[in-house]
Write an enzyme that holds these catalytic residues in place. Sequence first.
Site, PDB file in Angstrom:
ATOM      1  N   THR A 119      58.632  71.020  51.021  1.00 38.79           N
ATOM      2  CA  THR A 119      57.747  71.181  52.172  1.00 38.79           C
ATOM      3  C   THR A 119      57.553  69.879  52.940  1.00 38.79           C
ATOM      4  OG1 THR A 119      55.901  70.842  50.635  1.00 38.79           O
ATOM      5  CG2 THR A 119      56.408  73.118  51.251  1.00 38.79           C
ATOM      6  N   ARG A 120      57.282  70.025  54.246  1.00 35.53           N
ATOM      7  CA  ARG A 120      56.892  68.911  55.103  1.00 35.53           C
ATOM      8  C   ARG A 120      55.819  69.393  56.074  1.00 35.53           C
ATOM      9  NH1 ARG A 120      59.560  66.954  51.796  1.00 35.53           N
ATOM     10  NH2 ARG A 120      61.145  65.309  51.918  1.00 35.53           N
ATOM     11  N   HIS A 156      64.118  66.531  50.565  1.00 28.24           N
ATOM     12  CA  HIS A 156      63.858  67.491  49.496  1.00 28.24           C
ATOM     13  C   HIS A 156      62.371  67.503  49.125  1.00 28.24           C
ATOM     14  CE1 HIS A 156      64.479  63.676  47.405  1.00 28.24           C
ATOM     15  NE2 HIS A 156      63.876  64.177  46.355  1.00 28.24           N
ATOM     16  N   CYS A 213      61.702  60.435  46.486  1.00 27.21           N
ATOM     17  CA  CYS A 213      62.514  60.495  47.700  1.00 27.21           C
ATOM     18  C   CYS A 213      62.503  59.114  48.357  1.00 27.21           C
ATOM     19  CB  CYS A 213      62.021  61.580  48.652  1.00 27.21           C
ATOM     20  SG  CYS A 213      60.418  61.251  49.398  1.00 27.21           S
ATOM     21  N   LYS A 225      59.558  66.561  60.595  1.00 27.16           N
ATOM     22  CA  LYS A 225      59.029  67.547  61.531  1.00 27.16           C
ATOM     23  C   LYS A 225      59.768  67.525  62.868  1.00 27.16           C
ATOM     24  CE  LYS A 225      54.956  65.495  61.297  1.00 27.16           C
ATOM     25  NZ  LYS A 225      55.334  64.158  60.716  1.00 27.16           N
ATOM     26  N   LYS A 267      50.546  69.861  46.070  1.00 23.23           N
ATOM     27  CA  LYS A 267      51.513  68.773  46.214  1.00 23.23           C
ATOM     28  C   LYS A 267      50.862  67.630  46.972  1.00 23.23           C
ATOM     29  CE  LYS A 267      55.805  67.654  48.686  1.00 23.23           C
ATOM     30  NZ  LYS A 267      56.807  68.167  49.641  1.00 23.23           N
ATOM     31  N   HIS A 294      51.368  57.916  51.364  1.00 22.73           N
ATOM     32  CA  HIS A 294      52.229  57.598  52.504  1.00 22.73           C
ATOM     33  C   HIS A 294      52.523  56.102  52.605  1.00 22.73           C
ATOM     34  CE1 HIS A 294      54.140  58.035  56.370  1.00 22.73           C
ATOM     35  NE2 HIS A 294      53.259  57.249  56.956  1.00 22.73           N
TER      36      HIS A 294
END
Length: 382
Positions: A49-50, A46, A314, A347, A264, A268
């Site tokens: 976007t990725r 969710h 997430c 992806k 956004k 990482h």
Amino acid sequence: MSKHYDVIVVGAGSMGMAAGYFLAKQGKSTLLIDAYDPPHTMGSHHGDTRIIRHAYGEGAQYVPLVLRAQQLWNELEQESGESLFQQTGVLCAEEPGCTFVRGVIASAQQYSLPIEVLDAEEIRYRWKGITVPDGFTGCFEQSSGVLFSETCLSAYRKLAVQYGAELLPYTSVQQIELHPAGATVRANEAAYHADALVLSAGAWMKQMLDSLDLELALQPTRKAVAWFEADEALYNPEVFPAFSFNLQGEDYYGFPSFAGTGLKIGRHDGGQQTDPNQVNREFGAYPEDEGDVRSFLQRYMPQAAGRLKQGKICLYTLTPDRDFIIDRHPLYPHVVLTAGFSGHGFKFASAVGEIASQLITAGETPLDISMFSVGRFATSRP
């Protein structure tokens, strides 16, 4: 109640739903089971976007997989009629001493991918919303961009059902029994039988496989992502790319502001190790949820460090080497495992779904997935 299928997919998130689509499209009677109602906010897909990058700093061996994934996303876009991908380009940048950009460039050269290598002055000139000091290096891949993750998953869901797949949302799996020639899944007081099984339960994979006497080194990790009020003239997707910044001990990624939603950004690396059943899903529960990403923006994208518009939580599921697990069960070859996507998997979901279906139907895939072997981590108990 008892019913038999060709294949049961446990976990209908990004990888599982894609697998269900490919299996159903081939005429396999397919059951998809998920504890929630995909797309949902409890897993890893969710947040709208990725990024999809073709030149790949995590390893050149990923490039054939991501090129196939891009082709499949394009085909899904055509078949579904949905807008799934926007070609914003992707900028990777790093401060001196980091090596990620070097890996991106090397993979581009190996596979003859178009890429521009930039110094700090060129980055600042090209994107007025970025402030980097001299010494930074970067590369820009114009052909890459952004996938709309929840729309992608919805498209696979709709088409899988159209091809005959059954979906059981809000269904918790109580037990999985593996047999030499099949499997039984017990859920919601019912038993479902199948000739083959795809396990793609995301952050719940470790506990699921533990119950099947297969120990995998998987670590669910809580991750925060935030949207900030930004100068829309500088950060809209027509002029600003998706990005990845590698600093000494800090890695960040982000997206332009789509339709005024705000820039956004997420970190990482880092995050909190967690149990997926007990994770704190409140954004701001830890100071670093907003603090880390705001600090980055203040340093490198100051006109995007405005008011916090929203934040979400997430889950990453990390392997020790941060490479995926895509393989058949070492004792039950009719059981396919997709796991440990380590925060860079979405992806590839289209290609992973296709591979899972190929492993089920043909026992092999034309893509080289040897680096994703379950054997490098797994310990089977008798």
